[in-house]
Design a protein around this motif. Structure first.
Motif, PDB file in Angstrom:
ATOM      1  N   ASP A 100       2.889   1.812  13.500  1.00  0.00           N
ATOM      2  CA  ASP A 100       3.264   3.225  13.512  1.00  0.00           C
ATOM      3  C   ASP A 100       2.260   4.020  12.673  1.00  0.00           C
ATOM      4  N   PRO A 101       2.157   5.337  12.915  1.00  0.00           N
ATOM      5  CA  PRO A 101       1.114   6.126  12.238  1.00  0.00           C
ATOM      6  C   PRO A 101       1.389   6.450  10.769  1.00  0.00           C
ATOM      7  N   VAL A 102       2.658   6.356  10.331  1.00  0.00           N
ATOM      8  CA  VAL A 102       3.008   6.829   8.984  1.00  0.00           C
ATOM      9  C   VAL A 102       2.990   5.690   7.953  1.00  0.00           C
ATOM     10  N   TYR A 103       3.380   4.481   8.383  1.00  0.00           N
ATOM     11  CA  TYR A 103       3.520   3.359   7.448  1.00  0.00           C
ATOM     12  C   TYR A 103       2.587   2.197   7.804  1.00  0.00           C
ATOM     13  N   GLY A 104       2.940   1.486   8.860  1.00  0.00           N
ATOM     14  CA  GLY A 104       2.199   0.277   9.208  1.00  0.00           C
ATOM     15  C   GLY A 104       0.725   0.533   9.474  1.00  0.00           C
ATOM     16  N   GLY A 105       0.405   1.643  10.134  1.00  0.00           N
ATOM     17  CA  GLY A 105      -0.991   1.955  10.459  1.00  0.00           C
ATOM     18  C   GLY A 105      -1.835   2.093   9.197  1.00  0.00           C
ATOM     19  N   LYS A 106      -1.264   2.754   8.185  1.00  0.00           N
ATOM     20  CA  LYS A 106      -2.009   2.950   6.936  1.00  0.00           C
ATOM     21  C   LYS A 106      -2.099   1.640   6.143  1.00  0.00           C
TER      22      LYS A 106
ATOM     23  N   THR B 171      -0.892  -0.989  -4.330  1.00  0.00           N
ATOM     24  CA  THR B 171      -2.302  -0.611  -4.201  1.00  0.00           C
ATOM     25  C   THR B 171      -2.434   0.785  -3.605  1.00  0.00           C
ATOM     26  N   ASP B 172      -3.487   1.461  -4.040  1.00  0.00           N
ATOM     27  CA  ASP B 172      -3.799   2.816  -3.591  1.00  0.00           C
ATOM     28  C   ASP B 172      -4.918   2.747  -2.543  1.00  0.00           C
ATOM     29  N   GLY B 173      -5.287   3.883  -1.994  1.00  0.00           N
ATOM     30  CA  GLY B 173      -6.491   3.940  -1.165  1.00  0.00           C
ATOM     31  C   GLY B 173      -6.223   4.239   0.292  1.00  0.00           C
ATOM     32  N   GLN B 174      -4.952   4.240   0.723  1.00  0.00           N
ATOM     33  CA  GLN B 174      -4.657   4.519   2.130  1.00  0.00           C
ATOM     34  C   GLN B 174      -3.755   5.736   2.341  1.00  0.00           C
ATOM     35  N   LEU B 175      -3.350   6.370   1.239  1.00  0.00           N
ATOM     36  CA  LEU B 175      -2.433   7.512   1.353  1.00  0.00           C
ATOM     37  C   LEU B 175      -3.105   8.708   2.022  1.00  0.00           C
ATOM     38  N   GLY B 176      -4.428   8.858   1.824  1.00  0.00           N
ATOM     39  CA  GLY B 176      -5.132  10.020   2.379  1.00  0.00           C
ATOM     40  C   GLY B 176      -4.606  11.289   1.745  1.00  0.00           C
ATOM     41  N   GLU B 177      -4.408  12.334   2.569  1.00  0.00           N
ATOM     42  CA  GLU B 177      -3.965  13.619   2.012  1.00  0.00           C
ATOM     43  C   GLU B 177      -2.475  13.656   1.735  1.00  0.00           C
ATOM     44  N   GLY B 178      -1.761  12.617   2.098  1.00  0.00           N
ATOM     45  CA  GLY B 178      -0.339  12.595   1.741  1.00  0.00           C
ATOM     46  C   GLY B 178       0.523  11.917   2.783  1.00  0.00           C
ATOM     47  N   TYR B 179       1.820  11.894   2.482  1.00  0.00           N
ATOM     48  CA  TYR B 179       2.803  11.259   3.354  1.00  0.00           C
ATOM     49  C   TYR B 179       2.803  11.911   4.742  1.00  0.00           C
ATOM     50  N   GLY B 180       2.663  11.090   5.758  1.00  0.00           N
ATOM     51  CA  GLY B 180       2.743  11.609   7.126  1.00  0.00           C
ATOM     52  C   GLY B 180       1.489  12.315   7.593  1.00  0.00           C
ATOM     53  N   VAL B 181       0.434  12.355   6.760  1.00  0.00           N
ATOM     54  CA  VAL B 181      -0.820  12.980   7.178  1.00  0.00           C
ATOM     55  C   VAL B 181      -1.756  11.872   7.682  1.00  0.00           C
ATOM     56  N   PRO B 182      -2.156  11.936   8.962  1.00  0.00           N
ATOM     57  CA  PRO B 182      -2.980  10.855   9.517  1.00  0.00           C
ATOM     58  C   PRO B 182      -4.336  10.727   8.819  1.00  0.00           C
TER      59      PRO B 182
ATOM     60  N   PHE C  24       0.868  -1.182   0.000  1.00  0.00           N
ATOM     61  CA  PHE C  24       0.000   0.000   0.000  1.00  0.00           C
ATOM     62  C   PHE C  24       0.900   1.225   0.000  1.00  0.00           C
ATOM     63  N   THR C  25       0.714   2.102  -0.987  1.00  0.00           N
ATOM     64  CA  THR C  25       1.555   3.290  -1.003  1.00  0.00           C
ATOM     65  C   THR C  25       1.117   4.250   0.106  1.00  0.00           C
ATOM     66  N   VAL C  26       2.106   4.744   0.859  1.00  0.00           N
ATOM     67  CA  VAL C  26       1.851   5.735   1.911  1.00  0.00           C
ATOM     68  C   VAL C  26       2.643   7.005   1.634  1.00  0.00           C
ATOM     69  N   LEU C  27       3.314   7.059   0.474  1.00  0.00           N
ATOM     70  CA  LEU C  27       4.165   8.207   0.180  1.00  0.00           C
ATOM     71  C   LEU C  27       3.891   8.773  -1.215  1.00  0.00           C
ATOM     72  N   ALA C  28       4.239   8.040  -2.251  1.00  0.00           N
ATOM     73  CA  ALA C  28       4.094   8.559  -3.614  1.00  0.00           C
ATOM     74  C   ALA C  28       2.676   8.317  -4.135  1.00  0.00           C
ATOM     75  N   PRO C  29       2.205   9.175  -5.067  1.00  0.00           N
ATOM     76  CA  PRO C  29       0.942   8.868  -5.761  1.00  0.00           C
ATOM     77  C   PRO C  29       1.090   7.525  -6.473  1.00  0.00           C
ATOM     78  N   ILE C  30      -0.009   6.825  -6.689  1.00  0.00           N
ATOM     79  CA  ILE C  30       0.032   5.428  -7.089  1.00  0.00           C
ATOM     80  C   ILE C  30       0.868   5.146  -8.347  1.00  0.00           C
ATOM     81  N   GLU C  31       0.723   5.953  -9.388  1.00  0.00           N
ATOM     82  CA  GLU C  31       1.460   5.651 -10.629  1.00  0.00           C
ATOM     83  C   GLU C  31       2.968   5.722 -10.391  1.00  0.00           C
ATOM     84  N   LYS C  32       3.357   6.746  -9.635  1.00  0.00           N
ATOM     85  CA  LYS C  32       4.785   6.900  -9.345  1.00  0.00           C
ATOM     86  C   LYS C  32       5.271   5.751  -8.461  1.00  0.00           C
ATOM     87  N   ALA C  33       4.471   5.384  -7.464  1.00  0.00           N
ATOM     88  CA  ALA C  33       4.867   4.294  -6.560  1.00  0.00           C
ATOM     89  C   ALA C  33       5.072   2.996  -7.349  1.00  0.00           C
TER      90      ALA C  33
END
Ligand SMILES: *Cc1c(COP(=O)(O)O)cnc(C)c1O
Length: 361
Positions: A311-317, A280-291, A242-251
Motif C-alpha cells: 500500500d502507498p501509506v505504510y508498506g510501500g514506504k 528507523t527514519d528515512g522513509q517518512l518523506g514530507e509526512g504521513y500519507g504523502v507519497p 520504519f516510521t511512516v507517521l511520527a517524527p523519529i524521536e516521537k515514534a
C-alpha cells in the motif's frame, strides 16, 4: 542457513511460551483470522533488487485475511471486539485519518460481530481530490454500514469519540472506544500472538530471521511483536520498523512505551533493555500519507516482480527502506530478512491520480 536455538534455550522458550499463552488465553477474543498467515520467499524480487549479496527476502502475508479485505488491524481487533462484546457493548467507536485502514476493518469487524460502528475521521492528510475523498476505504466504510463523523485535521478525534460514547450512554446504549490504529496495549496483544506464530513458523522452516521489518504508524504492530518476542525469551531487537507517521524521536518513544505496557499484560516480570526497540527514519518523506518516489518504486517493483500488493501509506514506504538498506550494503550478509506485509490495498485506489502521474513523466 541460520542456527536454531540451543536445546536449553528452546526449553526455556517453551516454558515462557506456556505462561504467555495462558495469560493471553484468559482474554476474550473474537475470531477474525483463519489460523496462521503464510510466510513466502520472494526470489524474483531478490533478483530484481539487483545486488550480488542480497539476503533471502521473505514476506509474512498479513495482507491475506478473510474479513473486510484483510490487514494488520484484524489481529488487534480480535482482542478489541472481544473485549467490547465481553463488556456488553452495542457500538464500536474508533478514530483515524480519512483513508484509515483501521477504520475500514473496524467497520467490517463490527458488522461481523453484530455491533454498530462509528468512525471519527479527521482530515490529517492534505489530499482533497475525488479519489481520496470518496474511493478506497471511504467507499468501504459506507458499504459496511458505519456512521462516519468527519472532522478537521486539528481536532482531538479521541475526545470526539469519547463525547459520542457518553451521548450514547445517556440514550441507554453502551459504546467501546479505542483510538487510532487500535493500538491500545490490549490491541497490541494481536501482534504478540503474531510473534509466537513467526517463531513457530521459523521452527517449521528450519531458519531464523535476523531481521523482521514492519511499517510503524500508530506503533502497535512493532510494540506487540516486541512484547511477544520478549515474553518468549527471544530477541525483540531483531524487529526493525520504519516510521511512516511520527517524527523519529516521537515514534521511538511511543513504540517503547507501548511495547512496555503490552509486555506488562503478558509477562509482568520482564522488561525491555536498551537496543530492544529499533525504529528507523528515512522513509517518512514530507509526512504521513504523502507519497515519496522511493515508495512508488517499491510498490511497482513488488507488483511487477512478484504480483504482490503493497500500500502507498505504510508498506510501500517501509519496503522502500528495506530495498535502500540492501542496496546500500547495510545488510550485506546471507541471513534471511522477513518483511511483514500489513495489507492496506484499498488505499491504492485513494491514490490513483498520484500513481498515474508517476507513470506519465
Ligand atoms: C495501520 C497500518 C500499519 C501500521 O501499523 P501500526 O500498528 O499502526 O504501526 C501498517 N500497514 C497498514 C496497511 C496499516 O493499515
Amino acid at each position: 542457513m541460520t542456527r536454531l536455538p540451543e536445546a536449553a534455550t528452546r526449553d526455556r522458550y517453551r516454558g515462557t511460551k506456556r505462561s504467555m499463552l495462558s495469560l493471553l488465553e484468559q482474554r476474550p477474543r473474537f475470531s477474525l483470522l483463519e489460523g496462521s498467515t503464510p510466510i513466502q520467499r520472494l526470489t524474483r524480487l531478490e533478483q530484481a533488487v539487483g545486488c550480488g549479496g542480497c539476503p533471502p527476502i521473505y514476506v509474512k502475508r498479513d495482507d491475506l485475511m478473510g474479513v473486510g479485505g484483510g490487514g494488520n488491524k484484524l489481529r488487534k481487533l480480535e482482542f478489541l471486539i472481544g473485549e467490547a462484546l465481553d463488556q456488553g457493548c452495542d457500538t464500536f467507536i474508533t478514530t483515524g485519518a480519512r483513508q484509515s485502514n483501521h477504520a475500514r476493518l473496524s467497520a467490517a469487524s463490527a458488522a461481523r460481530a453484530g455491533l454498530s460502528c462509528e468512525l471519527v475521521l479527521t482530515d490529517t492528510v492534505a489530499r482533497n481530490d475525488e479519489a481520496y475523498r470518496r474511493n478506497g476505504n471511504v467507499l468501504l466504510n459506507d458499504l459496511f454500514g458505519a456512521t462516519v463523523l468527519r472532522r478537521p485535521g486539528d481536532v482531538d478525534a479521541l475526545a470526539v469519540a469519547q463525547d459520542r460514547a457518553e451521548q450514547l450512554s445517556v440514550e441507554g446504549r453502551r459504546a467501546y472506544v479505542v483510538g487510532s490504529g487500535g493500538s491500545s496495549p490490549l490491541g497490541c496483544l494481536g501482534y504478540a500472538v503474531c510473534a509466537e506464530e513467526i517463531m513457530a513458523q521459523e521452527q517449521d522452516l528450519g531458519l531464523r530471521f535476523n531481521r523482521i521489518i514492519v511499517p510503524n504508524g500508530s506503533s502497535g504492530t512493532h510494540a506487540g511483536l516486541a512484547a511477544g518476542l520478549k515474553a518468549a525469551g527471544d530477541e525483540p531487537g531483531r524487529i526493525e520498523s520504519f516510521t511512516v507517521l511520527a517524527p523519529i524521536e516521537k515514534a521511538r518513544a511511543v513504540t517503547a512505551e507501548l511495547a512496555a505496557r503490552t509486555l506488562a499484560l503478558i509477562d509482568p516480570v520482564s522488561a525491555f533493555a536498551g537496543g530492544d526497540i529499533v525504529v528507523t527514519d528515512g522513509q517518512l518523506g514530507e509526512g504521513y500519507g504523502v507519497p515519496t518516489d522511493a515508495m512508488f518504486e517499491s510498490v511497482q517493483l513488488v507488483a511487477r516482480s512478484e504480483g504482490l500488493l503493497l500500500d502507498p501509506v505504510y508498506g510501500g514506504k517501509a519496503f522502500a527502506g528495506l530495498i535502500a538498506a540492501i542496496r546500500d550494503g547495510a545488510w550485506r550478509n546471507q541471513e534471511p530478512v522477513l518483511f511483514v506485509m500489513t495489507g492496506g490495498l484499498p488505499g491504492m485506489f485513494a491514490y490513483e491520480p498520484a500513481f498515474r502521474r508517476t507513470w506519465l513523466h
